[in-house]
Design a protein around this motif. Sequence first.
Motif, PDB file in Angstrom:
ATOM      1  N   ASN A 425      14.898  26.605  97.656  1.00 32.46           N
ATOM      2  CA  ASN A 425      14.790  27.914  97.334  1.00 32.46           C
ATOM      3  C   ASN A 425      13.351  27.657  98.809  1.00 32.46           C
ATOM      4  OD1 ASN A 425      16.137  28.362  95.444  1.00 32.46           O
ATOM      5  ND2 ASN A 425      14.589  28.359  94.181  1.00 32.46           N
ATOM      6  N   SER A 426      12.647  26.914  98.790  1.00 31.07           N
ATOM      7  CA  SER A 426      11.390  26.571  99.952  1.00 31.07           C
ATOM      8  C   SER A 426      12.149  26.557 101.454  1.00 31.07           C
ATOM      9  CB  SER A 426      10.470  25.680  99.769  1.00 31.07           C
ATOM     10  OG  SER A 426      11.180  23.709  99.867  1.00 31.07           O
ATOM     11  N   SER A 428      14.494  28.169 103.188  1.00 29.96           N
ATOM     12  CA  SER A 428      14.519  29.892 104.241  1.00 29.96           C
ATOM     13  C   SER A 428      13.394  30.302 103.714  1.00 29.96           C
ATOM     14  CB  SER A 428      15.803  30.356 103.916  1.00 29.96           C
ATOM     15  OG  SER A 428      15.926  30.283 102.206  1.00 29.96           O
ATOM     16  N   ARG A 429      12.202  30.013 102.477  1.00 27.60           N
ATOM     17  CA  ARG A 429      11.210  31.047 102.080  1.00 27.60           C
ATOM     18  C   ARG A 429      10.232  30.736 102.940  1.00 27.60           C
ATOM     19  NH1 ARG A 429       9.995  29.697  96.495  1.00 27.60           N
ATOM     20  NH2 ARG A 429       9.018  27.805  97.544  1.00 27.60           N
ATOM     21  N   ASP A 430      10.090  29.367 103.469  1.00 24.73           N
ATOM     22  CA  ASP A 430       8.999  28.369 104.251  1.00 24.73           C
ATOM     23  C   ASP A 430       8.966  28.086 104.811  1.00 24.73           C
ATOM     24  OD1 ASP A 430       7.484  29.163 101.076  1.00 24.73           O
ATOM     25  OD2 ASP A 430       8.111  26.918 100.285  1.00 24.73           O
TER      26      ASP A 430
END
Length: 672
Positions: A425-426, A428-430
């Motif tokens: 999840n990190s 693309s998000r972070d």
Amino acid sequence: MTCISLIKQSHTLLSLKTVHASILRTHLHLNLFLCTNLIAHYASLGSTSHAYTLFSAFSSSSSSSDVFLWNVMIRGFVDNGLYHKAIALYSKMWELGTQPDHFTFPFVLKACGYVCDDRLGVKLHGDVIQCGCASDLFVGNSLICLYGKFGQVETARKVFDKMPDRNVVSWSSMIGAYSQIGCFNHGWFLFAMMLNESIRPNRAAILNVMACVFRENQADEVCGVVAANGLDLDRSVQNAAMQMYARCRRIDVARGFFDRISDKDLVSWASMIEAYVQVDLPLEALELFKEMRVQGILPDLVALLSVIRACSNLASFQQARLIHGHAIRCFFKSHIALETSIVDLYVKCGSLVYARRVFDEMRERNIISWSTMIAGYGMHGHGREAVNLFNQMKALTKPDHIAFLSVLSACSHGGLIAEGWDCFNSMSRDFHVTPRPEHYACMVDLLGRSGRLKEAFEFIERMPVRPDAGVWGSLLGACRIYSNIELAKIAARQLFELDGENPGRYVLMSNIYASSGKQKDADKIRDLMKQRGVRKVAGHTSIEIKNKVYTFVAGDKSHTQTDLIYSELEKVINRIRQEGYKPDLNFALHDVEEEMKEKMLYAHSEKLAIVFGLLKSGPESVIRIKKNLRVCGDCHTASKLISKVTGREIVMRDAHRFHHFKGGACSCGDYW
């Protein structure tokens, strides 16, 4: 002319300064022709500071608009590798109103290629057109080389096609541009066109087209052209021919070229070593490396990297220690690519302790170094250590798609579901890293191995990109573990379309059917393999004893000590039976009698190699074996028990990961 001769005859900086001083005393330093010759010669001797001081003094005078003066200084910077300074001087040239000519652009375009600035390249191309130099042969050749370096082969081809005149450099550069991006057929066809236009190939053209050849008949054609043009004794061509024939799987021909070179240089040795590595003959590569060292030839970085790859393929810890010693002796300064390769070498030879030691001693690390160590932890079943190291890396550098793949794979092998989701999840998000199919495959593997097959399938259905063979393969592997035939059929159907030449897909599906009692369906899959001409890869296991590698296949009786091996095997099997071992007949052929199935399981290559190791190695040493395929479930169970009853640690490298068997347990936690 006397001054010009004195300048040209000055072979040292001191002698040139003496001539320069004489010119100053006679006031000839104001002569533009003499000045440009001095600048050029200072640069040729590596003293760009003196050259630029002289240039600055002259360019500030009335001669500032003389384009030849600027060209000489720009060339001096380029020839000395000062590419940014050359580009800056080119910009200043425009600012001061001096328009470049067709001599300027080849140097500036070369500098642009080395600094890898594609935007600047487009601007320079515009300047070429603006200055009316687009039709110049040398400028056109430089543009082809530039776009080739940028991988913009279509633009390079447009330049090539528009050139009013082309020479052998034009053709060679265009062929080289195709080979650099893997358009080998285009490079080959262009070479044929060049010959049809009666352009005589030079060494560069031959070397570039050799990189495009993957078929023996093409290789023979190229060698015919080489002989016809008198290049058959050219050492660079001979060296390239070795790797060309290796790619064509004709290592015997490659070795013939090597043996015929009377005065072999380091490149010759390195090329032949790399040729052996290309055709997966690591023992031959290492033997040739030893011979090279006996000849007193010190390896360079390229040769050492090839030898490291050979040793990695062999998974020989003893050889790894020797190669590491060579690297230390030959390279006193740290080299990040070499050190990273040694980390990877120890990982693949089963020693995380040595791998981490080299990693910790590195003076600097790049993203590849971090990813290699993280992936190593994952391969050996140390998922939490991999995640911890990944978190350390994030504090120092931004992870890329390879680093994320390494940590996700580690989470998959270690069953770390929460950590895997967090990393995924990190992305693309972070970190603005777009997940690729291989990242999705890791998540499917992670969910599937933990028994969440429905969730894994739903995850596949939600993917924003089309699932590839890796994704469906992960699901099929999980279906084998949990005997989910319905999802297995869906995955197999996709795999037979996407990866129909891979025998492992058919074998896995056949085994799923067979272990569920559906022998007719299993037979249908085997029949489908035959119809499609897909052959199962033969399994084998290798072990190194006293610097010699022994290879076993199932039921192998070719060894000189076969009777002793099988006698010891029977004793070992009896001992692990007392510990509760029961042969898993699902991993034997399904069309033979039960008694025969057991005998065949006992003689699997993994067990034979382990028993041989027990016989031939010291009681305290670690037994290290390598299986070319995935370890079978029965051998995995047997290996755990063998480690318990013998008190020996067994390290097994299979096609997917490492298994460390010790005291009746495996590092993978039976999660593979």
